[in-house]
Scaffold this motif. Structure first.
Motif, PDB file in Angstrom:
ATOM      1  N   LYS A 250       0.828  -1.204   0.000  1.00 29.88           N
ATOM      2  CA  LYS A 250       0.000   0.000   0.000  1.00 29.88           C
ATOM      3  C   LYS A 250       0.860   1.250   0.000  1.00 29.88           C
ATOM      4  CE  LYS A 250      -3.920  -2.120   2.417  1.00 29.88           C
ATOM      5  NZ  LYS A 250      -3.274  -3.434   2.654  1.00 29.88           N
ATOM      6  N   ARG A 251       1.894   1.277   0.872  1.00 26.51           N
ATOM      7  CA  ARG A 251       2.778   2.433   0.907  1.00 26.51           C
ATOM      8  C   ARG A 251       3.592   2.542  -0.386  1.00 26.51           C
ATOM      9  NH1 ARG A 251       2.382   0.909   6.171  1.00 26.51           N
ATOM     10  NH2 ARG A 251       2.026   2.594   7.682  1.00 26.51           N
ATOM     11  N   LEU A 252       3.979   1.393  -0.945  1.00 26.26           N
ATOM     12  CA  LEU A 252       4.754   1.408  -2.174  1.00 26.26           C
ATOM     13  C   LEU A 252       3.965   2.040  -3.316  1.00 26.26           C
ATOM     14  CD1 LEU A 252       7.315   0.506  -3.717  1.00 26.26           C
ATOM     15  CD2 LEU A 252       6.160  -1.674  -4.143  1.00 26.26           C
ATOM     16  N   LEU A 253       2.656   1.753  -3.386  1.00 28.17           N
ATOM     17  CA  LEU A 253       1.814   2.264  -4.460  1.00 28.17           C
ATOM     18  C   LEU A 253       1.090   3.551  -4.087  1.00 28.17           C
ATOM     19  CD1 LEU A 253       0.275  -1.130  -5.646  1.00 28.17           C
ATOM     20  CD2 LEU A 253       2.216   0.106  -6.618  1.00 28.17           C
ATOM     21  N   GLY A 254       1.288   4.028  -2.845  1.00 23.08           N
ATOM     22  CA  GLY A 254       0.649   5.268  -2.423  1.00 23.08           C
ATOM     23  C   GLY A 254      -0.828   5.139  -2.161  1.00 23.08           C
ATOM     24  N   ILE A 255      -1.270   3.937  -1.742  1.00 23.18           N
ATOM     25  CA  ILE A 255      -2.686   3.698  -1.475  1.00 23.18           C
ATOM     26  C   ILE A 255      -2.951   3.915   0.005  1.00 23.18           C
ATOM     27  CG2 ILE A 255      -4.568   2.025  -1.559  1.00 23.18           C
ATOM     28  CD1 ILE A 255      -3.068   0.637  -3.830  1.00 23.18           C
ATOM     29  N   THR A 256      -3.882   4.797   0.355  1.00 24.48           N
ATOM     30  CA  THR A 256      -4.236   5.035   1.746  1.00 24.48           C
ATOM     31  C   THR A 256      -5.170   3.947   2.254  1.00 24.48           C
ATOM     32  OG1 THR A 256      -6.126   6.409   1.146  1.00 24.48           O
ATOM     33  CG2 THR A 256      -4.005   7.526   1.406  1.00 24.48           C
ATOM     34  N   ILE A 257      -5.338   3.879   3.567  1.00 26.99           N
ATOM     35  CA  ILE A 257      -6.209   2.857   4.161  1.00 26.99           C
ATOM     36  C   ILE A 257      -7.652   3.071   3.722  1.00 26.99           C
ATOM     37  CG2 ILE A 257      -7.092   1.954   6.344  1.00 26.99           C
ATOM     38  CD1 ILE A 257      -4.430   2.595   7.603  1.00 26.99           C
ATOM     39  N   GLU A 258      -8.098   4.359   3.652  1.00 21.54           N
ATOM     40  CA  GLU A 258      -9.477   4.635   3.256  1.00 21.54           C
ATOM     41  C   GLU A 258      -9.706   4.203   1.808  1.00 21.54           C
ATOM     42  OE1 GLU A 258      -7.479   6.619   4.781  1.00 21.54           O
ATOM     43  OE2 GLU A 258      -8.448   6.814   6.749  1.00 21.54           O
ATOM     44  N   ALA A 259      -8.728   4.479   0.917  1.00 21.33           N
ATOM     45  CA  ALA A 259      -8.879   4.082  -0.481  1.00 21.33           C
ATOM     46  C   ALA A 259      -8.908   2.575  -0.619  1.00 21.33           C
ATOM     47  CB  ALA A 259      -7.726   4.674  -1.318  1.00 21.33           C
ATOM     48  N   ALA A 260      -8.117   1.898   0.222  1.00 20.58           N
ATOM     49  CA  ALA A 260      -8.114   0.439   0.162  1.00 20.58           C
ATOM     50  C   ALA A 260      -9.463  -0.127   0.592  1.00 20.58           C
ATOM     51  CB  ALA A 260      -6.996  -0.098   1.049  1.00 20.58           C
ATOM     52  N   LYS A 261     -10.100   0.497   1.624  1.00 18.09           N
ATOM     53  CA  LYS A 261     -11.408   0.028   2.061  1.00 18.09           C
ATOM     54  C   LYS A 261     -12.457   0.258   0.974  1.00 18.09           C
ATOM     55  CE  LYS A 261     -10.645   0.662   7.016  1.00 18.09           C
ATOM     56  NZ  LYS A 261     -11.072   1.412   8.225  1.00 18.09           N
ATOM     57  N   GLU A 262     -12.399   1.456   0.334  1.00 17.83           N
ATOM     58  CA  GLU A 262     -13.347   1.726  -0.742  1.00 17.83           C
ATOM     59  C   GLU A 262     -13.175   0.748  -1.891  1.00 17.83           C
ATOM     60  OE1 GLU A 262     -12.728   5.714  -1.851  1.00 17.83           O
ATOM     61  OE2 GLU A 262     -13.534   6.570   0.024  1.00 17.83           O
ATOM     62  N   ARG A 263     -11.914   0.386  -2.161  1.00 13.61           N
ATOM     63  CA  ARG A 263     -11.666  -0.554  -3.247  1.00 13.61           C
ATOM     64  C   ARG A 263     -12.233  -1.927  -2.913  1.00 13.61           C
ATOM     65  NH1 ARG A 263      -5.709  -2.015  -5.797  1.00 13.61           N
ATOM     66  NH2 ARG A 263      -6.469  -3.409  -7.450  1.00 13.61           N
ATOM     67  N   VAL A 264     -12.147  -2.334  -1.638  1.00  6.63           N
ATOM     68  CA  VAL A 264     -12.703  -3.622  -1.229  1.00  6.63           C
ATOM     69  C   VAL A 264     -14.207  -3.620  -1.386  1.00  6.63           C
ATOM     70  CG1 VAL A 264     -13.037  -5.162   0.730  1.00  6.63           C
ATOM     71  CG2 VAL A 264     -10.787  -4.177   0.310  1.00  6.63           C
ATOM     72  N   VAL A 265     -14.827  -2.478  -0.962  1.00  5.89           N
ATOM     73  CA  VAL A 265     -16.277  -2.385  -1.094  1.00  5.89           C
ATOM     74  C   VAL A 265     -16.690  -2.397  -2.562  1.00  5.89           C
ATOM     75  CG1 VAL A 265     -18.280  -0.892  -0.687  1.00  5.89           C
ATOM     76  CG2 VAL A 265     -16.541  -1.199   1.092  1.00  5.89           C
ATOM     77  N   ALA A 266     -15.923  -1.678  -3.385  1.00  4.85           N
ATOM     78  CA  ALA A 266     -16.269  -1.601  -4.801  1.00  4.85           C
ATOM     79  C   ALA A 266     -16.142  -2.950  -5.494  1.00  4.85           C
ATOM     80  CB  ALA A 266     -15.393  -0.557  -5.502  1.00  4.85           C
ATOM     81  N   GLU A 267     -15.250  -3.787  -5.005  1.00  7.15           N
ATOM     82  CA  GLU A 267     -15.020  -5.073  -5.648  1.00  7.15           C
ATOM     83  C   GLU A 267     -15.893  -6.188  -5.069  1.00  7.15           C
ATOM     84  OE1 GLU A 267     -10.909  -5.867  -5.364  1.00  7.15           O
ATOM     85  OE2 GLU A 267     -10.321  -4.446  -6.934  1.00  7.15           O
ATOM     86  N   THR A 268     -16.887  -5.828  -4.226  1.00  9.82           N
ATOM     87  CA  THR A 268     -17.778  -6.835  -3.665  1.00  9.82           C
ATOM     88  C   THR A 268     -18.706  -7.363  -4.774  1.00  9.82           C
ATOM     89  OG1 THR A 268     -17.735  -5.772  -1.515  1.00  9.82           O
ATOM     90  CG2 THR A 268     -19.568  -7.278  -1.955  1.00  9.82           C
ATOM     91  N   CYS A 269     -18.767  -8.677  -4.930  1.00 11.94           N
ATOM     92  CA  CYS A 269     -19.579  -9.302  -5.976  1.00 11.94           C
ATOM     93  C   CYS A 269     -20.819  -9.962  -5.355  1.00 11.94           C
ATOM     94  CB  CYS A 269     -18.763 -10.336  -6.741  1.00 11.94           C
ATOM     95  SG  CYS A 269     -17.271  -9.650  -7.532  1.00 11.94           S
ATOM     96  N   SER A 270     -21.852 -10.092  -6.143  1.00 10.93           N
ATOM     97  CA  SER A 270     -23.111 -10.671  -5.639  1.00 10.93           C
ATOM     98  C   SER A 270     -23.905 -11.270  -6.790  1.00 10.93           C
ATOM     99  CB  SER A 270     -23.951  -9.610  -4.917  1.00 10.93           C
ATOM    100  OG  SER A 270     -24.299  -8.568  -5.829  1.00 10.93           O
ATOM    101  N   ILE A 271     -24.910 -12.069  -6.410  1.00 14.60           N
ATOM    102  CA  ILE A 271     -25.841 -12.675  -7.374  1.00 14.60           C
ATOM    103  C   ILE A 271     -27.246 -12.187  -7.045  1.00 14.60           C
ATOM    104  CG2 ILE A 271     -26.849 -14.828  -8.185  1.00 14.60           C
ATOM    105  CD1 ILE A 271     -24.245 -16.216  -7.599  1.00 14.60           C
ATOM    106  N   ARG A 272     -27.931 -11.697  -8.065  1.00 12.01           N
ATOM    107  CA  ARG A 272     -29.319 -11.236  -7.884  1.00 12.01           C
ATOM    108  C   ARG A 272     -30.270 -12.337  -8.361  1.00 12.01           C
ATOM    109  NH1 ARG A 272     -29.889  -5.643  -7.234  1.00 12.01           N
ATOM    110  NH2 ARG A 272     -27.880  -4.541  -7.275  1.00 12.01           N
TER     111      ARG A 272
END
Length: 288
Positions: A250-272
């Motif tokens: 994360k530090r190597l790529l300049g990713i903050t903790i908040e951005a990492a959490k948003e990325r996890v949420v954005a990548e959540t998959c589901s079936i409708r």
């Protein structure tokens, strides 16, 4: 006529003798004045007789009485660790020589740091100071600074490993693959099986041996068994102290903790799933 000739001859001899006397007196006086001036100009340097090498001696060579001699050395610039008496250089007798640890040239002073104790060889134990221990580190062409390491160099030691298992976090709250500076300014005492500090050729070593305290031995052993160690060569005139260094992805790529959490949420998959008028959303693991 003969009387006049004799008088002139005697007068000439007298004048010649007087001239020679005057010239001799003048020369002697000039030489005396010159000697006094030279004596006044010459500095009064106090010297001490110390042992110096009579020939070039290499690492690992025994230093016996044939390789040294006494020579006058200015007392004001006398280096530390010189030998002035035979009982100091050969306390156990001339039949028990010391071993050379550093190369010496002709007329170079013999210092205590350049030789072992009487009867000892130039092994690894002679390189260890009081309270220090030898520890071997596995290296390759990249982690060993491409073969530029020499005995006597100082290195910083970095550990690379994974600290994400079991939600474990480091002091810097890093997770996953982490590289961390764990030891600074560690002295190398051997590269492979070579302890000669005068070695000049580059060698791709498989192991290096460092001089560390017992607590550092335990830390390095744990680090080597749980990850990968890399060495960073410290400059010979560098007296700076490295700060605490820890880098994860994360530090190597300049990713903050908040951005990492948003990325996890954005990548959540589901079936409708539609059941009549009702839509059921079921979360599932994301796959490629």
């Amino acid at each position: 006529m003969r009387l006049v000739f004799g008088l002139v001859l005697m007068l000439g001899l007298g004048l010649a003798g007087f001239a020679v006397y005057m010239a001799k007196s003048y020369i002697q006086g000039y030489q005396a004045q010159l000697a006094i001036e030279r004596q006044q100009r010459a500095p009064n340097i106090e010297t001490v007789d110390i042992y110096v090498a009579t020939r070039p001696v290499k690492y690992g060579e025994p230093l016996d009485k044939t390789a040294v001699r006494l020579a006058a050395f200015p007392k004001a610039t006398l280096p530390a660790g010189v030998f002035t008496k035979p009982e100091g250089l050969f306390p156990m007798g001339e039949n028990t020589p010391r071993t050379v640890l550093r190369r010496m040239e002709i007329n170079e002073p013999v210092l205590a740091v350049k030789v072992t104790a009487p009867g000892e060889d130039a092994g690894i134990t002679s390189q260890l100071e009081r309270g220090m221990r030898a520890f071997a580190i596995k290296v390759d062409v990249t982690s060993g600074v491409s073969g530029f390491l020499r005995p006597g160099d100082s290195v910083d030691i970095y550990w690379t490993g994974n600290v994400g298992a079991g939600n474990v976090r480091t002091a810097e709250n890093s997770t996953g693959a982490v590289t961390k500076l764990i030891e600074t300014g560690v002295k190398l005492i051997a590269v492979d099986q070579v302890t000669d500090t005068d070695m000049t050729e580059a060698t791709i070593a498989r192991t290096v041996t460092v001089s560390v305290r017992p607590q550092q031995v335990a830390a390095l052993a744990q680090a080597q068994s749980s990850g990968r160690l890399s060495l960073s060569l410290v400059g010979s005139q560098d007296d700076t102290v490295a700060e605490a260094i820890e880098v994860d992805q994360k530090r190597l790529l300049g990713i903050t903790i908040e951005a990492a959490k948003e990325r996890v949420v954005a990548e959540t998959c589901s079936i409708r799933t539609r059941r009549g008028a009702e839509v059921i959303v079921t979360p599932i693991p994301c796959t490629n």
